[in-house]
Design a protein around this motif. Sequence first.
Motif, PDB file in Angstrom:
ATOM      1  N   LEU A 168     -31.481 118.328  30.210  1.00 11.68           N
ATOM      2  CA  LEU A 168     -30.647 118.841  29.303  1.00 11.68           C
ATOM      3  C   LEU A 168     -30.207 120.255  29.632  1.00 11.68           C
ATOM      4  CD1 LEU A 168     -28.950 118.518  26.854  1.00 11.68           C
ATOM      5  CD2 LEU A 168     -30.792 119.079  25.604  1.00 11.68           C
ATOM      6  N   ALA A 169     -31.123 121.011  30.085  1.00 14.15           N
ATOM      7  CA  ALA A 169     -30.624 122.542  30.210  1.00 14.15           C
ATOM      8  C   ALA A 169     -30.025 122.775  31.426  1.00 14.15           C
ATOM      9  CB  ALA A 169     -32.066 123.276  30.172  1.00 14.15           C
ATOM     10  N   ALA A 170     -30.240 121.852  32.360  1.00 11.01           N
ATOM     11  CA  ALA A 170     -29.250 122.132  33.522  1.00 11.01           C
ATOM     12  C   ALA A 170     -27.957 121.357  33.384  1.00 11.01           C
ATOM     13  CB  ALA A 170     -30.298 121.224  34.906  1.00 11.01           C
ATOM     14  N   LEU A 171     -27.863 120.510  32.758  1.00 12.61           N
ATOM     15  CA  LEU A 171     -26.695 119.938  32.397  1.00 12.61           C
ATOM     16  C   LEU A 171     -25.855 120.886  31.545  1.00 12.61           C
ATOM     17  CD1 LEU A 171     -24.746 117.348  31.786  1.00 12.61           C
ATOM     18  CD2 LEU A 171     -25.896 117.117  29.608  1.00 12.61           C
ATOM     19  N   LEU A 172     -26.607 121.575  30.466  1.00 12.98           N
ATOM     20  CA  LEU A 172     -25.663 122.749  29.838  1.00 12.98           C
ATOM     21  C   LEU A 172     -25.279 123.708  30.629  1.00 12.98           C
ATOM     22  CD1 LEU A 172     -27.288 122.479  26.337  1.00 12.98           C
ATOM     23  CD2 LEU A 172     -25.186 121.291  26.874  1.00 12.98           C
ATOM     24  N   ALA A 173     -26.187 124.191  31.524  1.00 11.33           N
ATOM     25  CA  ALA A 173     -25.882 125.475  32.452  1.00 11.33           C
ATOM     26  C   ALA A 173     -24.664 124.997  33.158  1.00 11.33           C
ATOM     27  CB  ALA A 173     -27.243 125.739  33.119  1.00 11.33           C
TER      28      ALA A 173
END
Length: 631
Positions: free
Chosen positions: A476-481
């Motif tokens: 999720l963090a990678a998706l948002l970044a």
Amino acid sequence: MSHTFRRRFAALVLALSLLTLPARALTAQEAGQLLQDYYIDDVSQEVLAQPTIDAMLSALGDHYTTYFTADEYAAFLASMEDVQLTGIGVKMQASENGPVVVEVLAGSPALEAGLQAGDLITAVDGVSTAGLEMGAVSALIQGQEGTQVTITYLRDGVSAACTLTRSSILVAATSAQLLEDHVGLLTCTTFGHDTYAHFTEALDQFPQADRWIVDLRDNGGGLTQAALDTLSVFTGGGIKCYFMDGSAQLSALEAKREQISSAPLIVLTDGGTASASEIFSAGIRDLKAGLVIGGRTYGKGVAQSVLDQYTNPELFDGDAMKITTVRFYTASGSTTDTVGVIPHLLVSPDLAQEVALLLSAAPPSGGTAGYYRLDLNGSWYISQKAALAQPEVFAQLLAAIPPTAALWQGSGDGWNSVQPQQAAADHSIPFQSRLFSDVEGSPYAQSIQRLAVYGVVLGNGQGSYFPKSSLTRAQLAALLAQALNCTVPTGESLFSDVSMDDSYGLAINAIAKMGLVEGVGNGLFRPDDTVTHEQFFTIMGRLAQRVSLTFQISRQGATQEDLDSDRLSRFAPWSRLSVWLLSSSQLDELDQPVSLLWDDVTRIDPTAPISREEAADLLCAVLERTGILPA
């Protein structure tokens, strides 16, 4: 922020006075007071305790807030205006083989000597340009007015030389030329006091232009009002953007000039397009005045005010201080902060002008055969002959077409729908699709593919997205970044169970610093835990508020009765505000509530894992609703 300052910075003054009296210098104590009075956020005592202005600004960590000596301020002001140079009148760019002439200025010695765009400069006064930086080449060419310089160049494989007499050349911050006898090109490097006049003069100079391209690649900004006035050339007057200061006071910025051109317009952008040029680009996008083509812009969503001897004569004497005082939002209410402006057609910035020219064909007359038509924020026509002459450019264009647009092929007396992949295959053009190969059966396929075309989601890098899989907190963090184009911070990890050497470590740190995700307590993040529906909704609600004035205003309208309603009763109390924002706060054109969720909120299990396809669908809906994703 003081009321006195608000009155002062409402009219930004940029002027320079050359004084003969000894200049005083701003002290660190005075700089600290200015930061306390005017900076958009609270300034810590650690920053204020620094012994020098340089140390203070370094501790502040905002590279947009700077102090100028008198000489630096003069250079800063000059960077936003036309420049008088002594040289031969050519613009060059670097290539693998050396400096190449890209433009010969009107009335210049270079034009008189017969130099042309495309000429490769191989030597200056016998000094080879091979391996030299562009600055060094420019230094060799420039010199004292009236002196001579010999330029050796290569054209079509043939070497030639000419001797020119250097003269004074006015290099305008905006230049104009006519391409292909009907397309006007405006190249704008900064928005200054003269920019509006340059644009209007260009429209008068080339009345035969029935299409216009505005090149804002590497335009770092300039004066906000100059950008607004120039934007009005194509959109007319009215509100173009909003400023919010440190006290959350919102002000609307207007352009009051009339629209001059209604011709089809394309704006070119790249990672160097920033600040005021992002206001211009987003204005064209939001007001549906044309297409934006190229790379995602820089993402500077804050604006600065300059304090100098005219705003604060008791403190400055030729020097100045530029301080971040407001955050700005586009005409649609979305921010460009970090996110930048996503172009309608995301293509290599190096080929953006060629793609724009390909789309600038006049509508066919006497039959549609030999043409394509792209319906994307208007109708754009492509000559098949021109497309096939530039297969790399055509391939870039085809790969950038989002699934929400329509591509048509002329049939002689009408138009037939055609997919970009098929158009490439019909002419044996190599086509590198950005689409995922494993989402065809997903009910959310269009949302997933739309995000893929715009580079918002990347999948596994080999063409697969795995739509049915669950989403971990690290993923999720990678998706948002990736979606937010966020600058990844360095330094120590915020969580003891996340290493900055991990593939997801930098993204987790970045998104956590933006306040979108939090740890689970005791310094832990638990990156491998699965994300639930209510957790994802909470983060999406935070995201919507961060990037959109509309959602910030909607939040203020939430009542306790809304949050305690039976419809939200199955969700944890900490998630209900975000769930309400996403499912009930937005209104359609008939003022009826519209939900961004893929199903009725009462039929979604709050604690069930969210799938990657559900996450993409909601992310797409949020980015579209907030105006981040081009419509």
